[in-house]
Write an enzyme that holds these catalytic residues in place. Sequence first.
Site, PDB file in Angstrom:
ATOM      1  N   ALA A  11     -30.428 -47.791  30.857  1.00 20.20           N
ATOM      2  CA  ALA A  11     -29.772 -48.270  29.634  1.00 20.20           C
ATOM      3  C   ALA A  11     -28.740 -47.307  29.070  1.00 20.20           C
ATOM      4  O   ALA A  11     -28.110 -47.617  28.057  1.00 20.20           O
ATOM      5  CB  ALA A  11     -30.825 -48.549  28.562  1.00 20.20           C
ATOM      6  N   GLY A  16     -26.446 -51.850  31.246  1.00 20.10           N
ATOM      7  CA  GLY A  16     -27.709 -51.573  30.578  1.00 20.10           C
ATOM      8  C   GLY A  16     -27.519 -51.213  29.117  1.00 20.10           C
ATOM      9  O   GLY A  16     -28.277 -51.659  28.245  1.00 20.10           O
ATOM     10  N   TYR A 163     -27.079 -51.329  50.571  1.00 19.02           N
ATOM     11  CA  TYR A 163     -26.980 -51.872  49.208  1.00 19.02           C
ATOM     12  C   TYR A 163     -27.199 -53.380  49.222  1.00 19.02           C
ATOM     13  O   TYR A 163     -27.928 -53.919  48.386  1.00 19.02           O
ATOM     14  CB  TYR A 163     -25.625 -51.534  48.600  1.00 19.02           C
TER      15      TYR A 163
END
Length: 281
Positions: A11, A16, A163
């Site tokens: 975050a 985030g 990924y």
Amino acid sequence: MAAVTTVITGATSGIGKETALALAKKGHGLYLLVRDVVRGDELARQLTEQTGNKEIYSIKCDLSDLHSVYTAAEKLKSKLFAVNVLINNAGGMFPQRELSKDGFEKTFAVNHLAHFALFHHLLPLLQKGQARVISLSSEAHRVGKIDLDGINSEKKYSLMRVYGMAKLFNIFFTKSVAEKYQDKGITAFAVHPGVVNTSFGTGTGGFTGFMLSLARPFMITAEQGAKTSVYLATQTGLHTKSGSYFKKCKVAGTSSAANDVTAREKLWQLSEELLKQHPPV
């Protein structure tokens, strides 16, 4: 005390941070799981100043270290009765092959295994809170090839291959949680936030870095990228869409590989086995 308690990873920046801000404005009690506690504490202070919401806290959680994940989960269990929303927002893209503290390829460790561990260790709180589990995936899942025997990429390392596989695993995780825990009142959703202009992928070289540099002028803002996560954390009546992949606040299609039930179940079993090999100390 806040009516809704939300736990979110990653975050302190980008999507985030914008997700945390939006939910703070809506009165959610927020627990920010952060690698850097100084930055986390500063963000909590800033969010309180901006929104007047005083129920915002940071807890150290390094997703590349399973012991740190377990410790964070125990702290949450000591503080909370229930968790209503868990947002697996944090992710990582690594130009060169790196290993986590536990010896796993870092993309797999940070994007999948750490959040898998966090979910399981918070399960009592999630069940009490009839929680929504929101995991950030990506359209990059479409290039993901399932290779459960090669999760550590020991023979060959390709940034987009690992990924893409990790983002595919985020969808696998979402579908499995939705199936396995529907009778416990837990729902799960995967999110493609959009192609967002953040620091994510900074330092990536080669063809991938070149393509990122070309795309940046056309990317959306982090605030725009947070909208679907915020929608899933707050919208009512979504239980019938549990297990779905969302894009622009709507259910979207996935790759055919994302519907491979056999591979999905094998990933779940493998993840459980890996956690057994690295239990809480």
